[in-house]
Design a protein around this motif. Sequence first.
Motif, PDB file in Angstrom:
ATOM      1  N   THR A   1       0.134  -4.339  -9.761  1.00 61.90           N
ATOM      2  CA  THR A   1       0.103  -3.320  -8.033  1.00 61.90           C
ATOM      3  C   THR A   1      -1.173  -1.988  -8.688  1.00 61.90           C
ATOM      4  OG1 THR A   1       2.604  -3.468  -7.765  1.00 61.90           O
ATOM      5  CG2 THR A   1       1.255  -1.874  -6.674  1.00 61.90           C
TER       6      THR A   1
ATOM      7  N   PRO B   1      -2.914   1.176  -8.396  1.00 60.60           N
ATOM      8  CA  PRO B   1      -2.344   2.393  -8.216  1.00 60.60           C
ATOM      9  C   PRO B   1      -3.564   3.145  -6.868  1.00 60.60           C
ATOM     10  CG  PRO B   1      -3.982   2.595  -9.900  1.00 60.60           C
ATOM     11  CD  PRO B   1      -3.938   0.752  -9.713  1.00 60.60           C
ATOM     12  N   ASP B   2      -4.236   2.401  -6.764  1.00 62.96           N
ATOM     13  CA  ASP B   2      -5.811   3.343  -5.906  1.00 62.96           C
ATOM     14  C   ASP B   2      -6.219   1.494  -5.026  1.00 62.96           C
ATOM     15  OD1 ASP B   2      -7.713   2.609  -7.577  1.00 62.96           O
ATOM     16  OD2 ASP B   2      -6.770   5.219  -8.017  1.00 62.96           O
TER      17      ASP B   2
ATOM     18  N   THR C   1      -9.461   0.566  -7.029  1.00 63.83           N
ATOM     19  CA  THR C   1      -8.794  -0.412  -8.469  1.00 63.83           C
ATOM     20  C   THR C   1      -8.928  -1.719  -8.249  1.00 63.83           C
ATOM     21  OG1 THR C   1      -7.720   1.191  -9.337  1.00 63.83           O
ATOM     22  CG2 THR C   1      -7.043  -0.620 -10.740  1.00 63.83           C
TER      23      THR C   1
ATOM     24  N   SER D   1      -7.690  -5.301  -6.352  1.00 67.89           N
ATOM     25  CA  SER D   1      -6.315  -5.787  -6.376  1.00 67.89           C
ATOM     26  C   SER D   1      -5.781  -7.324  -6.667  1.00 67.89           C
ATOM     27  CB  SER D   1      -5.600  -4.374  -5.122  1.00 67.89           C
ATOM     28  OG  SER D   1      -5.818  -5.211  -4.030  1.00 67.89           O
TER      29      SER D   1
END
Length: 548
Positions: free
Chosen positions: A225, A227-228, A231, A233
């Motif tokens: 997952t 985090p922001d 990053t 994904s």
Amino acid sequence: MKKATNITLATLAAALLASSCIKEADPYEIATEDQVTLETLIEGIPASLVQAGSAGYAQDGQAWDFALPAIHIATESMTGDIAIGGNIGYDWFAQWGTNEALGADYAVGALTWNNYYAWIMAANNVIKQIDASDFSSLDATQKSYLGFAYAYRAMFYLDLVRLYEFKENNYTEAPEVLGLGVPVVLPETTEAEAKNNPRAKVDDIYDKVIFPDLDKAEELLSGFTAPDKYTISLALVYGLKARAWLERGTAKEDNAAYAQAAEYARQAITASGCTPLTQEQWEDPTNGFNSATSNNAWIWGLALPSESVANLFCFTAHMSTENAWSAYGNDACRCINSNLYNSIDLRDFRRHSWLDPDRKDPEKESYDYKSCRKEGKEYFNELPDYANIKFRPAQGAYEDFKVGGAADHPYMRVEEMYFIEAEARAHENLGEGIRLLNEFMNGHRIVGGGYDCTNMSSSVESFTNELMLQKRIEFWGEGIVMFDMKRLDMSTRRGYVGTNSPNSYRLNTEGRAPYWNFVITRGETQNNPVIATQNNPDPSQTVKPWNG
């Protein structure tokens, strides 16, 4: 125009890795060998994507040298959708906008070639450090880092192939390079092999690098997952797959590939949890198109920390008309092609990203434009008609380049996935494509609804033309649509009665532009001589400006 100088990819990559660092670090600190950890390598990649001077020409004053955001301005300048208002002498992207000096001997070729191969080498360095013979043996951190590296490498090769593949056009011929992409460099490629590395076939790059890398990234990031929004994904991986399968669908006229594009676009929408920008977010004078965290639409973006901002070497300096520190953004104001602007529905709030010619007429009703500047709308009256106000200085700080220039840069918004899904589905079922585009436009862009593309969509081709009109409006200035225009063999038109483009920019093409087939730099042909016999033809001045 400045001629190219010889710079090796290995030297450039080493410089990038040495000077690129995580967001909080000193951008000019040189990392020693002991400091170059796996974490440093992986976090250095997004830092290098926004680094001023990444192509090696900033020290020569070439203000186009600021990595991926600059590449996006360059490709946008080639679409015909940007018009320069004001002093064209301040347009550092004029070579791309006027089709001048784009051959192998000119420095501008380094912006794409040098950068992408340095970034590929950075991804290869991460892949090389992790034993990937058995993914199940990796810990969570190793899996995520390796997943990032494969996603990056696929991303870079996808862009390179779309830039450099020679596609047929009405202006240049090169039958000997049809179907060729770019040289492939992998972790195991030796220096000797790199110096005798011909262009690989496009099909092989997709089948042996891009899709396998994305498959690996999908597997490695399946339980991760982000985090922001900075990053990588799983949603970004799906989005890259959607882009790649859409390319394959068009190139091969393959309905199965289109189906894959639609499927992955929908998976990207679902996995991201993102929703399209609202009118308030789109027009935000403080955070408009400069902040990944101020909305829920960005799937992935790049951060430019304030300590890394070079006042004239950043996206905001060139694309924001409200910044007060750069003549590039307002004196060489980037406007929308007036024909494109006039095609925008009056009920479409995206129209407010450009200044209407009627805004100064008290007898006519004008939109109440919002500005981060203290002069407000009065300042907008000083700008040329059709000037863009889409890209705002970060935090609305139009006077402080360290703050205002530190804008996040959008790489993928969820809206792109809606467009890919609609285009791809139309090849299977035209009615479904029409439904999806109508649904997006009425649900997210047309105030009060009422958009219906049915009458403009008697065939898949006519539907795609209408979809591309809306896509050009949606992603104006973001570096998305040139790839689509090249893929779809679209024409450009900046020369016409009433055009707002300067004389030298008034290029009209019948079908795809020859300058969308990028030319490999002289530096590479010297270091890798086999490429010299496989280069794309110089497109410079093959399209003459319209003179009425």
